[in-house]
Scaffold this active site. Sequence first.
Site, PDB file in Angstrom:
ATOM      1  NE  ARG A 155     -27.150 124.243  13.510  1.00  0.00           N
ATOM      2  CZ  ARG A 155     -27.491 125.377  14.144  1.00  0.00           C
ATOM      3  NH1 ARG A 155     -27.455 126.532  13.471  1.00  0.00           N
ATOM      4  NH2 ARG A 155     -27.840 125.370  15.399  1.00  0.00           N
ATOM      5  CB  SER A 269     -27.576 117.766  16.240  1.00  0.00           C
ATOM      6  OG  SER A 269     -27.663 118.381  17.508  1.00  0.00           O
ATOM      7  CD  GLU A 392     -26.359 119.748  12.507  1.00  0.00           C
ATOM      8  OE1 GLU A 392     -25.446 120.257  13.170  1.00  0.00           O
ATOM      9  OE2 GLU A 392     -27.544 119.783  12.866  1.00  0.00           O
TER      10      GLU A 392
END
Length: 400
Positions: A155, A269, A392
């Site tokens: 990520r 998420s 995130e």
Amino acid sequence: MRVGGPAERILLARSAEDLAGFATELHDAGEPWLLLGGGSNTVVSDEGFPGPVLLVRSTGISVVEDAEAAAAGRVRVRAQAGHDWDHLVASCVARGWAGIEALSGIPGLAGAAPVQNIGAYGQELAEVLHSVEFLDLAAGEVRRLSAAELELGYRDSAIKRGLEGVVLSIDLLLEDAGAALAGAGADVDAGDPAAPGRHAAPGSGPEAGTDAGPALSAPVRYAQLASALGVELGTRVPLRVLRDAVLRLRAAKGMVLDEEDHDSWSAGSFFTNPIVSERFARSLPADAPRFPIGETESAPAVTSFEELAAGVPLRVPQPAAERSVKLSAAWLIEHSGLSRGFRLPGSGAAISSKHTLAITNGGAATAGEVAELARLVVQRVQQEFGLILAPEPNLYGLEL
């Protein structure tokens, strides 16, 4: 998430040229501005954004002539930054191009995919990304950056870490799993893919194949997906079958946008899975999920007589490097005492009733309420397990 205030003004870029032009003008003006794709991974404060917002809406998919890729049984596909990601996946699946089918249902636009290095169900963009067309704002020029230059991680990417610029298009190297390829340079799908967040229904659309049968996916590498498909890990299945299975799994977790399902009114998420040392992971309860993500081998501690004669210094034994372990943020949240569906009294924000990793808008939430719940999650996990979860989504005007 359907929260947050207004922008000062909106600029709409419907082509790569518009996108580069607007971005250059905004950068040169020296005032705060926001580049926004589909908005699926963004939470803006209730006060809104105090400056112009540039919306990326350039669309189109084409095949790039690449003899090396063709010789390796692959096809190089170019998608404009504003093309809906799931529409891109559906188009590739329909043509028998494998490599991103497990990334079905992820909301957002193609240009944001390398910034976040999106991944799901055993696939990650880093595995298929060839390069991006990148407007380097610091240098004032458009250049092509290879996947290696983007330094993609979990990520993460060089762009996310501060490389200033705008992704104009992305090139993917996909396996030609049986489709008849479109002509090099020709548009594969230049039509309007509808609004960001649009997703094809499971089982819809054509699927390319050969006389031997439908085109097959990349090997299945995610246990939950293999279980849903009823196959062993490493098995290849028809591309459409795998895409449909992923969409069903995501929908069951509220991770496919649905106007009627408030559990899907989320940023996906909300926290990344923490990466910790193996030593720290051993301090957690025995049933806490752990996923080793690699280790560095120490150099051999033996020096041969031949090496000594050649002038090689005597090697000193070094301890083996400790490997890192990825934890499950969802497990940590749930075992910190915050169950699915939890909400603070009077708040419109809640933890999803389907998945503890998502914070959702029950219909009337504010950005402040989302941030308040997120802060509570961070505090509970820190108190219970001694680590701090990292958000995130991109947060603007909000602090956790």
